[in-house]
Design a protein around this motif. Structure first.
Motif, PDB file in Angstrom:
ATOM      1  N   HIS A  60       0.795  -1.227   0.000  1.00  0.00           N
ATOM      2  CA  HIS A  60       0.000   0.000   0.000  1.00  0.00           C
ATOM      3  C   HIS A  60       0.830   1.280   0.000  1.00  0.00           C
ATOM      4  O   HIS A  60       0.273   2.366  -0.108  1.00  0.00           O
ATOM      5  CB  HIS A  60      -0.959  -0.005   1.195  1.00  0.00           C
ATOM      6  N   ILE A  61       2.144   1.176   0.116  1.00  0.00           N
ATOM      7  CA  ILE A  61       3.009   2.361   0.126  1.00  0.00           C
ATOM      8  C   ILE A  61       3.204   2.844  -1.305  1.00  0.00           C
ATOM      9  O   ILE A  61       3.582   2.078  -2.184  1.00  0.00           O
ATOM     10  CB  ILE A  61       4.378   2.046   0.768  1.00  0.00           C
ATOM     11  N   THR A  62       2.952   4.129  -1.550  1.00  0.00           N
ATOM     12  CA  THR A  62       3.083   4.680  -2.903  1.00  0.00           C
ATOM     13  C   THR A  62       4.426   5.385  -3.125  1.00  0.00           C
ATOM     14  O   THR A  62       4.888   5.446  -4.254  1.00  0.00           O
ATOM     15  CB  THR A  62       1.938   5.666  -3.213  1.00  0.00           C
ATOM     16  N   ASP A  63       5.045   5.890  -2.077  1.00  0.00           N
ATOM     17  CA  ASP A  63       6.338   6.561  -2.212  1.00  0.00           C
ATOM     18  C   ASP A  63       7.412   5.505  -2.501  1.00  0.00           C
ATOM     19  O   ASP A  63       7.599   4.572  -1.711  1.00  0.00           O
ATOM     20  CB  ASP A  63       6.661   7.330  -0.929  1.00  0.00           C
ATOM     21  N   LYS A  64       8.123   5.646  -3.614  1.00  0.00           N
ATOM     22  CA  LYS A  64       9.100   4.629  -4.042  1.00  0.00           C
ATOM     23  C   LYS A  64      10.241   4.455  -3.053  1.00  0.00           C
ATOM     24  O   LYS A  64      10.686   3.340  -2.800  1.00  0.00           O
ATOM     25  CB  LYS A  64       9.648   4.972  -5.431  1.00  0.00           C
ATOM     26  N   ILE A  65      10.740   5.549  -2.487  1.00  0.00           N
ATOM     27  CA  ILE A  65      11.852   5.459  -1.529  1.00  0.00           C
ATOM     28  C   ILE A  65      11.389   4.759  -0.257  1.00  0.00           C
ATOM     29  O   ILE A  65      12.069   3.872   0.257  1.00  0.00           O
ATOM     30  CB  ILE A  65      12.444   6.858  -1.238  1.00  0.00           C
ATOM     31  N   ASP A  66      10.209   5.143   0.249  1.00  0.00           N
ATOM     32  CA  ASP A  66       9.672   4.483   1.440  1.00  0.00           C
ATOM     33  C   ASP A  66       9.416   3.002   1.188  1.00  0.00           C
ATOM     34  O   ASP A  66       9.671   2.155   2.042  1.00  0.00           O
ATOM     35  CB  ASP A  66       8.373   5.154   1.907  1.00  0.00           C
ATOM     36  N   LYS A  67       8.921   2.685   0.002  1.00  0.00           N
ATOM     37  CA  LYS A  67       8.658   1.289  -0.344  1.00  0.00           C
ATOM     38  C   LYS A  67       9.972   0.495  -0.322  1.00  0.00           C
ATOM     39  O   LYS A  67      10.025  -0.624   0.187  1.00  0.00           O
ATOM     40  CB  LYS A  67       7.986   1.189  -1.707  1.00  0.00           C
ATOM     41  N   GLN A  68      11.033   1.076  -0.871  1.00  0.00           N
ATOM     42  CA  GLN A  68      12.337   0.408  -0.870  1.00  0.00           C
ATOM     43  C   GLN A  68      12.866   0.219   0.551  1.00  0.00           C
ATOM     44  O   GLN A  68      13.422  -0.822   0.881  1.00  0.00           O
ATOM     45  CB  GLN A  68      13.349   1.196  -1.718  1.00  0.00           C
ATOM     46  N   GLY A 119       0.934  -1.196  11.905  1.00  0.00           N
ATOM     47  CA  GLY A 119       0.713   0.189  11.541  1.00  0.00           C
ATOM     48  C   GLY A 119      -0.742   0.584  11.582  1.00  0.00           C
ATOM     49  O   GLY A 119      -1.625  -0.230  11.841  1.00  0.00           O
ATOM     50  N   THR A 120      -0.959   1.872  11.292  1.00  0.00           N
ATOM     51  CA  THR A 120      -2.312   2.424  11.310  1.00  0.00           C
ATOM     52  C   THR A 120      -2.374   3.671  10.444  1.00  0.00           C
ATOM     53  O   THR A 120      -1.377   4.375  10.274  1.00  0.00           O
ATOM     54  CB  THR A 120      -2.756   2.766  12.748  1.00  0.00           C
ATOM     55  N   LYS A 121      -3.572   3.944   9.928  1.00  0.00           N
ATOM     56  CA  LYS A 121      -3.829   5.194   9.218  1.00  0.00           C
ATOM     57  C   LYS A 121      -4.371   6.251  10.174  1.00  0.00           C
ATOM     58  O   LYS A 121      -4.367   7.426   9.869  1.00  0.00           O
ATOM     59  CB  LYS A 121      -4.848   4.971   8.097  1.00  0.00           C
ATOM     60  N   SER A 122      -4.835   5.835  11.322  1.00  0.00           N
ATOM     61  CA  SER A 122      -5.441   6.744  12.292  1.00  0.00           C
ATOM     62  C   SER A 122      -4.372   7.566  13.012  1.00  0.00           C
ATOM     63  O   SER A 122      -3.493   7.014  13.673  1.00  0.00           O
ATOM     64  CB  SER A 122      -6.245   5.939  13.313  1.00  0.00           C
ATOM     65  N   LYS A 123      -4.458   8.897  12.902  1.00  0.00           N
ATOM     66  CA  LYS A 123      -3.514   9.769  13.605  1.00  0.00           C
ATOM     67  C   LYS A 123      -3.624   9.581  15.115  1.00  0.00           C
ATOM     68  O   LYS A 123      -2.624   9.557  15.821  1.00  0.00           O
ATOM     69  CB  LYS A 123      -3.785  11.235  13.267  1.00  0.00           C
ATOM     70  N   LYS A 124      -4.854   9.446  15.591  1.00  0.00           N
ATOM     71  CA  LYS A 124      -5.067   9.291  17.036  1.00  0.00           C
ATOM     72  C   LYS A 124      -4.473   7.979  17.533  1.00  0.00           C
ATOM     73  O   LYS A 124      -3.827   7.940  18.578  1.00  0.00           O
ATOM     74  CB  LYS A 124      -6.552   9.358  17.363  1.00  0.00           C
ATOM     75  N   ARG A 137       8.791   3.943  15.980  1.00  0.00           N
ATOM     76  CA  ARG A 137       8.214   4.315  14.681  1.00  0.00           C
ATOM     77  C   ARG A 137       9.268   4.022  13.618  1.00  0.00           C
ATOM     78  O   ARG A 137      10.385   4.513  13.675  1.00  0.00           O
ATOM     79  CB  ARG A 137       7.839   5.786  14.655  1.00  0.00           C
ATOM     80  N   LEU A 138       8.888   3.205  12.657  1.00  0.00           N
ATOM     81  CA  LEU A 138       9.790   2.885  11.555  1.00  0.00           C
ATOM     82  C   LEU A 138       9.737   3.974  10.498  1.00  0.00           C
ATOM     83  O   LEU A 138      10.757   4.458  10.036  1.00  0.00           O
ATOM     84  CB  LEU A 138       9.413   1.522  10.945  1.00  0.00           C
ATOM     85  N   MET A 139       8.497   4.376  10.130  1.00  0.00           N
ATOM     86  CA  MET A 139       8.323   5.446   9.144  1.00  0.00           C
ATOM     87  C   MET A 139       6.856   5.829   9.063  1.00  0.00           C
ATOM     88  O   MET A 139       5.988   5.108   9.549  1.00  0.00           O
ATOM     89  CB  MET A 139       8.804   4.997   7.761  1.00  0.00           C
ATOM     90  N   SER A 140       6.617   6.952   8.428  1.00  0.00           N
ATOM     91  CA  SER A 140       5.272   7.351   8.030  1.00  0.00           C
ATOM     92  C   SER A 140       5.339   7.602   6.540  1.00  0.00           C
ATOM     93  O   SER A 140       6.291   8.201   6.045  1.00  0.00           O
ATOM     94  CB  SER A 140       4.833   8.620   8.756  1.00  0.00           C
ATOM     95  N   SER A 141       4.346   7.112   5.818  1.00  0.00           N
ATOM     96  CA  SER A 141       4.381   7.226   4.368  1.00  0.00           C
ATOM     97  C   SER A 141       2.968   7.317   3.814  1.00  0.00           C
ATOM     98  O   SER A 141       2.021   6.840   4.437  1.00  0.00           O
ATOM     99  CB  SER A 141       5.086   6.008   3.769  1.00  0.00           C
ATOM    100  N   ASN A 142       2.844   7.917   2.636  1.00  0.00           N
ATOM    101  CA  ASN A 142       1.549   7.969   1.968  1.00  0.00           C
ATOM    102  C   ASN A 142       1.222   6.607   1.387  1.00  0.00           C
ATOM    103  O   ASN A 142       2.113   5.857   0.984  1.00  0.00           O
ATOM    104  CB  ASN A 142       1.545   9.022   0.865  1.00  0.00           C
ATOM    105  N   THR A 143      -0.073   6.304   1.352  1.00  0.00           N
ATOM    106  CA  THR A 143      -0.531   5.030   0.808  1.00  0.00           C
ATOM    107  C   THR A 143      -1.392   5.262  -0.414  1.00  0.00           C
ATOM    108  O   THR A 143      -1.641   6.409  -0.795  1.00  0.00           O
ATOM    109  CB  THR A 143      -1.327   4.235   1.866  1.00  0.00           C
ATOM    110  N   ASP A 144      -1.851   4.171  -1.009  1.00  0.00           N
ATOM    111  CA  ASP A 144      -2.600   4.261  -2.258  1.00  0.00           C
ATOM    112  C   ASP A 144      -3.911   5.031  -2.143  1.00  0.00           C
ATOM    113  O   ASP A 144      -4.432   5.505  -3.134  1.00  0.00           O
ATOM    114  CB  ASP A 144      -2.835   2.880  -2.867  1.00  0.00           C
ATOM    115  N   ASP A 145      -4.428   5.203  -0.947  1.00  0.00           N
ATOM    116  CA  ASP A 145      -5.646   6.023  -0.796  1.00  0.00           C
ATOM    117  C   ASP A 145      -5.311   7.442  -0.328  1.00  0.00           C
ATOM    118  O   ASP A 145      -6.160   8.168   0.147  1.00  0.00           O
ATOM    119  CB  ASP A 145      -6.650   5.357   0.143  1.00  0.00           C
ATOM    120  N   ARG A 146      -4.040   7.820  -0.474  1.00  0.00           N
ATOM    121  CA  ARG A 146      -3.532   9.170  -0.178  1.00  0.00           C
ATOM    122  C   ARG A 146      -3.554   9.544   1.293  1.00  0.00           C
ATOM    123  O   ARG A 146      -3.442  10.692   1.652  1.00  0.00           O
ATOM    124  CB  ARG A 146      -4.258  10.223  -0.995  1.00  0.00           C
TER     125      ARG A 146
END
Length: 182
Positions: A60-68, A119-124, A137-146
């Motif tokens: 579900h990760i869209t950012d290529k660097i984050d995906k790598q 992981g989670t999409k929920s900020k809370k 926290r490993l990372m935060s990244s954008n996903t396919d649903d933005r």
């Protein structure tokens, strides 16, 4: 109330009938270790310990660097993802939810992975997951649903402590009481 390991066709179907995660297939559940929470004789929740590479989170990760980065971390470490976690909405604030979190910590501690990825999409909820000293926290990244997805890792030896700390963050810290209502 009990946690059972899915082994029968009916187990997988019941999981899918109630699970809010739309992209989960029966084949995925069968290839991984699927647990079902049974409360009062009915399926009330569940989660999956995923060992299928590439991991569900990575897809579900869209950012290529984050995906790598994610592919690199999961390829070179003994990682299991904790995914597809759900519980009936009316049970989120109950002792049944606490039981499920404790189960995740227990099964994680006695599992074979060196690290657990979740992981989670929920900020809370991400704020709650930031609370445990046993998770990072490993990372935060954008996903396919933005939406921004927040990824965390935990060392296997600290999973029971981590589950306890998450329970503290979810159920005891009064200022964050709204975190469990999502």
């Amino acid at each position: 109330m009990k946690i059972i390991k899915a082994t029968k066709e009916t187990h997988y179907q019941e999981f899918l009938n109630h699970c809010p995660h739309q992209s989960v297939s029966k084949e995925y559940l069968k290839k991984n270790i699927t647990y079902i929470l049974v409360f009062k004789g009915e399926v009330a929740g569940g989660y999956v310990f995923g060992n299928t590479y590439p991991y569900r989170y990575t897809e579900h990760i869209t950012d290529k660097i984050d995906k790598q980065k994610m592919l690199h971390f999961t390829a070179y470490n003994n990682v299991t993802e904790i995914t597809c976690m759900w519980i009936k909405p009316e049970l989120k604030k109950s002792y049944v939810s606490k039981f499920m979190w404790a189960s995740i910590g227990y099964k994680g501690y006695f599992g074979n992975a060196e690290y657990y990825l979740f992981g989670t999409k929920s900020k809370k909820f991400a704020k709650v997951l930031n609370f445990p000293m046993s998770t990072k926290r490993l990372m935060s990244s954008n996903t396919d649903d933005r939406k921004k997805y927040h990824f965390f890792i935990a060392d296997r030896k600290k999973t029971i402590l981590g589950a306890f700390e998450i329970l503290m963050g979810l159920f005891i810290k009064k200022p964050n009481q709204e975190l469990i209502s999502e």
